[in-house]
Design an enzyme around this catalytic site. Structure first.
Site, PDB file in Angstrom:
ATOM      1  N   ASP A 193       0.918  -1.426   0.447  1.00 52.84           N
ATOM      2  CA  ASP A 193      -0.202  -0.066  -0.246  1.00 52.84           C
ATOM      3  C   ASP A 193       1.287   1.242   0.144  1.00 52.84           C
ATOM      4  OD1 ASP A 193      -2.653   1.547  -0.346  1.00 52.84           O
ATOM      5  OD2 ASP A 193      -2.470   1.209   2.344  1.00 52.84           O
ATOM      6  N   GLU A 237       2.581   5.390  -4.048  1.00 49.11           N
ATOM      7  CA  GLU A 237       2.550   5.826  -5.201  1.00 49.11           C
ATOM      8  C   GLU A 237       3.924   7.054  -5.238  1.00 49.11           C
ATOM      9  OE1 GLU A 237       0.188   5.908  -2.695  1.00 49.11           O
ATOM     10  OE2 GLU A 237      -0.925   4.564  -4.403  1.00 49.11           O
ATOM     11  N   ASP A 293      -8.107   2.994  -3.055  1.00 53.81           N
ATOM     12  CA  ASP A 293      -9.715   3.454  -2.541  1.00 53.81           C
ATOM     13  C   ASP A 293     -10.792   4.231  -3.070  1.00 53.81           C
ATOM     14  OD1 ASP A 293      -7.737   3.024  -1.079  1.00 53.81           O
ATOM     15  OD2 ASP A 293      -6.895   4.953   0.628  1.00 53.81           O
TER      16      ASP A 293
END
Lengths: 704, 704
Positions: free
Chosen positions: A306, A309, A419
């Site tokens: 997770d 980015e 998300d």
């Protein structure tokens, strides 16, 4: 069929392609090049597919997109970027279709009729890129050719096709065990429960919070014995804390990204201040990948990567700037403009471009600013994990998926679509995103069913389940502070409906797994726009129906209070109406437009002409499915063939051609249907139902 | 037909009803009352209409709504409240339908199948309310009965049905004149240009920024002479500034809301710190209303009241709390939870409940905490304006609309649907909101066409225009920092399309105005769900088609890249396909389902069976429309009657029955159509086209 490569500027290897294509020297076909912008005149009939994980429709016309991995949980149609950066598009015209792949590590703008309604323009920020033009006679061919270029998609273990339950967070051992117990008590099938950030000690990767999880190892073991695997989260940042081995080792070996002074760059994420492992550095990648062993040794078989980015909550510098604005604002009468500036200082703290411009990678000797290779970060974190896991157990498939991604990462793991929110619009987006994700190589994918943020309603949950039972990744996930979303969280009536749907999913596993594996092996896509198979005008336009695998067309209900929907059939098809595995009916519908009632507790999908669907049985988890009997429903006007694929679901033997097959052929004869079955799948009873227009249904039982 | 009133707790007069209904003493029918929650078991077939301005569908099942005027420009489906608070619902079952109106000044929760899928529950926060149960034999009757209870809707001047151009901001006199000039130069009809906050001196109500608008009065005059009216914005807060007359007067007279120490309450909005006039106090209301004279004297004929939820950017107290969190955060390592707390401190500054709980109204002697009467604030600001304008010129209609509203305010002005965004979803919401707004009394309404926030695309603008040409308020508005949205902002091709659409709007003015006025006079609604007129199952379900006025069914395209749509016809209808006033074709479609192609530059709508539509001409503005000729298209199977209403458009003489009428009756005879025309509308040429199934089209010219 052809692929042409054109090169601009200084190329950075993005690890996206697996085939070397010789560079062309001439003009790029189709495009006009001016001031580093490539532009293409769109014709009225042109559809533009691709861009993988992004907002809006399957056809991307009418918006400006930016390929730039972005953490944005509140994404509506007005966002330009989501978590993945997938620079592949297909322009599908009436008379010519071709694919375009921009192979570059940072931002690319795709203006697809936003500035000018008839112009597609592509602008590569750093202007260093390979451009591939892929031509073929049809969409399947173009897509396949591109997939051959970028390499075969990741294959998860078969149990990863079971139902998966998640929440931020099941925060204690007691809670995790309790969730598992509830599923078993209620006889709701389940394969995985997720461990979100609170299983870690102060959000440190590769640690356990033993206060909340006093018997972590035993819990993993007990639950796996009960058929439930636990899937922990891994963060892209490592906490700065003296005595924390991962932190100290990384510092010692110089494995972290650096700031402009050459010190490890400090960003803040879940644990507060962290360093980012330099995943673009092969040594750092190797080092980080091996860390997963800490959890594998505890019995863990899967991970989700997770925040890669990478998401940055704030940097010291950004925070100080905001604090400074606070100081300047104090004792002032803030009007609309100065107040918005103050608020924006905090709103804009996270994922700021100034932070992305202030740290550096050491790409095996070459120092590169993060922003210039931004889209490769999550990709290489997941590559690190995949290569690490491979080094831990090279014969075993692990479940692995990521939030951020770029093209090439599909070889190492899947993605979830990030998300999202409990909105009907996000269910719709999920449906429309699937084909574009598939085109970009991401086959193991699905959305947070029910929505991560926001509060889900029982009807949205039901309709979303009715779609997610068809997606390879079928995970129900929700955020802290939102309504609980487990199948038993919405009252008895909904629980029954949702349980039926999960069971139906398990019945679909033989078909889904078979279609998945064939798509991987053949570089095909599983979820297709209708236009991939049908040439008529309406098939080019329809976006709320998609083909799934060789046999099916899905027609989900994606509108609240919709008790029916319009369905367009490009040819005669067989409608299946179901509430669960034990409540299925079917009916042939003719080519054309239909309005079909579909109550909340039921769903419909279609078997294409001369195709068949196989349904197995439900069980407490994938491993427990025996499928001694398979129910086959075939819609046969001439000849239907289905090739069922199966394997052990856990090893990589399929790479050596070790797998099972069952070929079922049903031919409509003058008097009766001829059925030929062969292959190495044995010991099963096949209950075959054959439907044909103008004939009575035929039911046959076959033992193999 | 019956209305029953039940009373709970201490009633505060909300100025919502105009009829005294005697209080009942028995049990509330339909509902179960427990712990101050009213609950009702929903049957599967029950539809729930109403709640005026709110998110989601026409049928509100499947969400929890809160009536609480809220400033929230980024509203998706997951919001519970928008700018208006409209506590009227209709439950429409198979066998019984009834309306429920909760007359109360603060928060009401409507849980419509959110917590439990089959339960509607209503919870009134302060538990002081009148509950009205309205029974009738059909939906039109129930709606009408409710409207009779709450009084007749506001009537704007006729020019307010023209095209209106807005932006935050046309910030200088030069810019405003330039926009007007461009419209005239390009021959695009226009009636109004809006003055957003920058026309004021430091955002002070009833002042002019003479630096940017050196010849304000002359500008108003010049532009009005050119047929363009300027519509300034008015803020709910008055700047605290010594020497500013409105501030000083209000302080002197004690007309501002007070804090708990009895000092004028300080909130911050556009100008920074402001006081809120106590609109719930009749003297303060009178005082503020008369202030509009400042602008009326300059030639202004219309106003929009903004920020009157009231929006509060921040209060001193809130800001200090946030600053304190900053102090405590400094030099700390903020992890996910502490960082989110810091960010939330700034995110949550605006419109906080703690601020709404810390100021007070003097309701003519009675001191009441703002939160307890929150929903009456915007209502009474607009009442102040309406009463003020009435006192300035009692014979003249002014354009007046508001952002915040509650039931009752519809008698004083219209509303726009608040700060929306350039999203296809918001176009869809606009369509679905119209009938519910109408049911709650708001007839003069429309959305910010093209979307206020966000960047609009040429195709969204086009499709939105194609819907807004039918809404009484047709205003194009956009925010600072977003793409320009004037009809000429999207390139030549789009300009031509948008111009055609504006011209079409002017051609529709006779019909729209007629339907509007009849709806006001008869307490009817203009925009209806299909179920108001058709009883079949599908008509109960369809949400993307709505009836508009007596004759039309609208079927807008609300999906990007949609080049067609499904249309359901509950009876045979005549489809009109148009690009502009000079490019119209028609075709009869049979009852049932159809898929109809509709290219971007064209739109379709339907004339119901035995109904007709009138189209006039375009002109530079409403006043210049002569309509020497009216084109009538009638779809006649038996008999069609249309009653055209018209009046001077500016006076209130219609209240005394002074208006013009034209009654057109077309009867299908055995051999031919008989046309009877009468009324006091004269000097016109009527070009009548009669379409009938199985007959050849008949064209007749009539002179009256």
């Amino acid at each position: 069929m052809s692929i042409k490569r054109f090169s601009f500027g200084k190329i950075i290897d993005c690890n996206s392609v697996v085939k070397e294509i010789e560079k062309e020297n001439g003009q790029v076909p189709y495009f006009l090049e001016k001031d580093s912008v490539l532009s293409f005149k769109l014709e009225k009939e042109d559809l533009v597919y691709g861009l993988g994980e992004n907002v809006r429709g399957i056809n991307k016309r009418g918006w400006i997109f930016e390929s730039y991995c972005s953490d944005d949980p509140n994404h509506a149609q007005d966002k330009k970027s989501l978590y993945g950066a997938h620079n592949f598009i297909i322009i599908h015209g009436e008379n010519r279709s071709f694919g375009v792949f921009i192979d570059t590590p940072s931002k690319v703008k795709f203006d697809i009729g936003y500035s000018e309604i008839d112009t597609l323009s592509i602008e590569v920020e750093e202007n260093n890129y390979d451009l591939y033009i892929i031509e073929g006679t049809n969409l399947n061919e173009i897509s396949k050719e591109f997939r051959e270029l970028i390499g075969k998609s990741y294959v998860p273990p078969k149990w990863a096709f079971g139902y998966q339950q998640s929440r931020w967070s099941y925060a204690t051992e007691k809670e995790v065990r309790e969730i598992g117990r509830k599923f078993r008590e209620k006889n709701i099938p389940i394969d995985c429960i997720y461990l979100d950030i609170d299983y870690m000690e102060k959000f440190k990767n590769f640690t356990i919070n033993y206060e909340s999880f006093p018997n972590f190892d035993q819990m993993v073991k007990d639950m796996k014995e009960d058929g439930i695997r636990l899937i922990p989260i891994i963060d892209a940042g490592c906490k700065i804390e003296n005595g924390y081995d991962v932190y100290e080792e990384g510092i010692k070996k110089g494995y972290y990204c650096l700031d402009k002074e050459g010190n490890p760059f400090v960003a803040a994420v879940w644990p507060g201040k962290v360093h980012f492992p330099d995943f673009l550095n092969s040594e750092a990648r190797l080092w980080f990948g091996k860390k997963y062993k800490f959890l594998v040794d505890k019995g863990i078989d899967g991970f989700w990567n997770d925040m890669n980015e990478p998401a940055i909550f704030y940097s010291e510098e950004g925070l100080n700037k905001a604090y400074k604005i606070v100081e300047e604002s104090k004792n002032k009468n803030l009007d609309i403009y100065s107040f918005f500036a103050l608020k924006d200082a905090f709103m804009g703290l996270s994922n700021s471009s100034s932070d992305y411009n202030s740290f550096y990678h050491n790409m095996d000797g070459k120092i590169i600013k993060h922003n210039d290779v931004h889209n490769l970060f999550g990709h290489n974190m997941t590559r690190a994990a995949a290569e690490g896991l491979d080094s831990i157990d090279k014969d075993k498939r692990f479940l692995l998926f990521s939030r951020a991604s770029s093209i090439g990462m599909h070889r190492y793991g899947g993605i979830w679509t990030g998300d999202n929110t409990s909105l009907w619009e996000h269910l719709e987006m999920n449906v429309k995103m699937m084909p574009n994700l598939n085109m970009c190589g991401y086959l193991y994918t699905g959305a947070d069913t029910g929505g991560f943020g926001g509060n889900c309603t029982p009807d949205l949950m039901t309709r979303w389940f009715q779609f997610s039972i068809f997606t390879p990744l079928f995970r129900n996930h929700s955020a802290m502070g939102t309504r609980n979303q487990e199948p038993f969280a919405f009252g008895e009536k909904s629980e029954k409906i949702l349980k039926n749907l999960i069971e139906f999913r398990y019945g679909l596993v033989p078909y889904i797994y078979s279609e998945y594996m064939k798509a991987v092996i053949n570089n095909d896509i599983m979820f297709k726009p209708l236009s991939f198979e049908y040439n008529d005008v309406t098939s080019r336009e329809i976006e709320d129906q998609i083909l799934m695998g060789d046999s099916l067309m899905l027609t989900p209900i994606i509108k609240q209070n919709g008790r029916g929907r319009y369905v367009y059939l490009p040819e005669d098809m067989l409608m299946i109406r179901a509430k669960g595995l034990n409540d299925i009916s079917y009916k042939v519908f003719s080519k054309g437009h239909h309005y079909i009632n579909v109550e909340l507790e039921e769903f419909i999908f279609f078997v294409r002409k001369d195709k068949m669907i196989l349904l197995g049985e439900s069980a407490k988890n994938v491993q427990s499915i025996e499928n001694k009997e398979l129910n086959i429903i075939a819609f046969v006007e001439e000849k239907a063939i289905y090739e069922l694929y199966n394997d052990d679901g856990i090893s990589k033997d399929y790479l050596n051609g070790i797998f099972d097959k069952l070929r079922i052929e049903i031919i409509k004869g003058k008097e009766e249907f001829n059925i030929n079955v062969d292959g190495n799948i044995k010991d099963k009873k096949l209950n075959i139902t054959i439907i044909s227009k103008g004939s009575k249904d035929v039911k046959k039982v076959y033992y193999i």
